[in-house]
Scaffold this motif. Structure first.
Motif: not given
Length: 376
Positions: A132-135, A117-119, A137-142
């Motif tokens: 959320a950050i996926d496997a 997670f990016l905070m 390392h992409r940061v979610s648009d949500k």
């Protein structure tokens, strides 16, 4: 010994020695939109500029993923976004991976300890955000948004990765949450906040290496407060308080600033303007920065109780020092100055005093520092 045999022995000896990890620092400079990469010499403390990566206008807070593979950097100009860069394992070179939107202009970003997670904390919008950050390392648009009191300034997860804390400058409090490690959702602990001294202006956070304590520096007062972390609930309990700005600096109480008048140009009174806080790797020393006087203060830390003892205040050559960071060995301290043409490195003596030992060219308005070591 013949030359070929000598070379063969030398080569075999070199190969038998343990590989040494190279240490690098990444420093953002919002005025020219650069992320500067420096190689740090652990034997001398000297920083050397390696390269500068154009990131974008007002690049500011950064964070490195816990696995050391990716650097995240936030842009504080609309449309607000976060850039992700792959870190080349051999030499620390940055290669852009992607970009995602942010909730607003963020003064601080961090990842949780799992890297999932990016905070972020927004000074102007008074909010916290979680993405959320996926496997890959992409940061979610949500984006999940949590409104706070005025001026949320920083956010970090504790060493157990169960709790999240945020410094709220405008309400003199430290917000406290538990975090759902599946969704990233934040749930207030108890009343949702631990009180800080009045007119302190909580700004940045630092955790003790043993995970027992959280330390907070006040931008407006220079006060450093230590809180014990309840290992079960995450609730904070104040255990120490100390002043980082000695009377000899002759500074008045700080004032809340905004983007339009960050330097208080209409106020001739020299005022407290503390910025960063860092603990040494072994947890026995704590340092804070004070921008008005371009100085750094040092404290001795008692790891078992969290107690603080003021050591001294040391002037630095970097004007308006924003961030500081220890080399991994703890022997050297790196300092950026928002109004300095160079960054500087300082030897950390056993008594906590500082001696300048090196410098390197900086970007324009250098401030945020992230440390990284290459894999061995």
């Amino acid at each position: 010994m013949s030359t070929p045999h000598f070379l063969a022995v030398a080569l075999a000896t070199a190969l038998a020695l343990p590989a040494q990890a190279a240490t690098y620092a990444y420093i953002s400079s919002p005025n020219d939109g650069l992320i500067s990469q420096y190689q740090l010499d652990e034997s001398t403390g000297a920083p050397t500029l390696v390269e500068q990566t154009p990131a974008g206008s007002k690049v500011n807070p950064m964070a490195i993923s816990p696995d050391g593979q990716v650097l995240y950097a936030a842009l504080r100009v609309a449309p607000f976004s976060v850039l992700s860069y792959r870190i080349e394992p051999k030499n620390g070179h940055l290669e852009k991976l992607g970009q995602a939107p942010l909730a607003d202009s963020l003064a601080y970003i961090s990842t949780d300890r799992s890297g999932r997670f990016l905070m972020g904390a927004s000074y102007g919008a008074s909010l916290l955000s979680v993405q959320a950050i996926d496997a890959e390392h992409r940061v979610s648009d949500k984006i999940d948004v949590y409104k706070t009191g005025p001026i949320a300034h920083s956010i970090r997860s504790d060493r157990s990765d169960k709790f999240v804390y945020a410094a709220n400058l405008g309400t003199d409090s430290v917000l406290q949450f538990s975090q759902n490690k599946q969704t990233g959702a934040l749930t207030p602990i108890g009343s949702g906040a631990a009180a800080a001294p009045a007119k302190m202006g909580p700004r940045h956070l630092a955790f003790s290496p043993n995970g027992k304590f959280l330390y907070v520096v006040g931008e407006l007062s220079g006060t450093v407060v230590g809180y014990a972390i309840d290992a079960s609930s995450g609730a904070l309990r104040q255990v120490s308080e100390a002043q980082s700005v000695p009377a000899s600096l002759k500074l008045a109480e700080g004032l809340i600033r905004n983007a339009a008048n960050n330097d208080l140009k209409d106020d001739p009174t020299p005022r407290i303007w503390a910025a960063d806080i860092r603990l040494s790797p072994d947890g026995t020393l704590l340092y804070t920065t004070e921008r008005t006087t371009s100085s750094v203060s040092a404290f001795k830390v008692e790891p078992s109780s969290g107690a603080l003892t003021f050591i001294g205040n040391f002037p630095v050559a970097e004007k308006q020092p924003r961030n500081i960071a220890f080399f991994p060995s703890g022997k050297w301290l790196l300092v950026t100055g928002e109004k300095s043409a160079v960054i500087g490195s300082y030897a950390v003596a056993k008594d906590g005093s500082l001696k300048r030992v090196g410098e390197a060219p900086s970007g324009d308005g250098a401030l945020w520092i992230e440390m990284w070591q290459s894999p061995k």
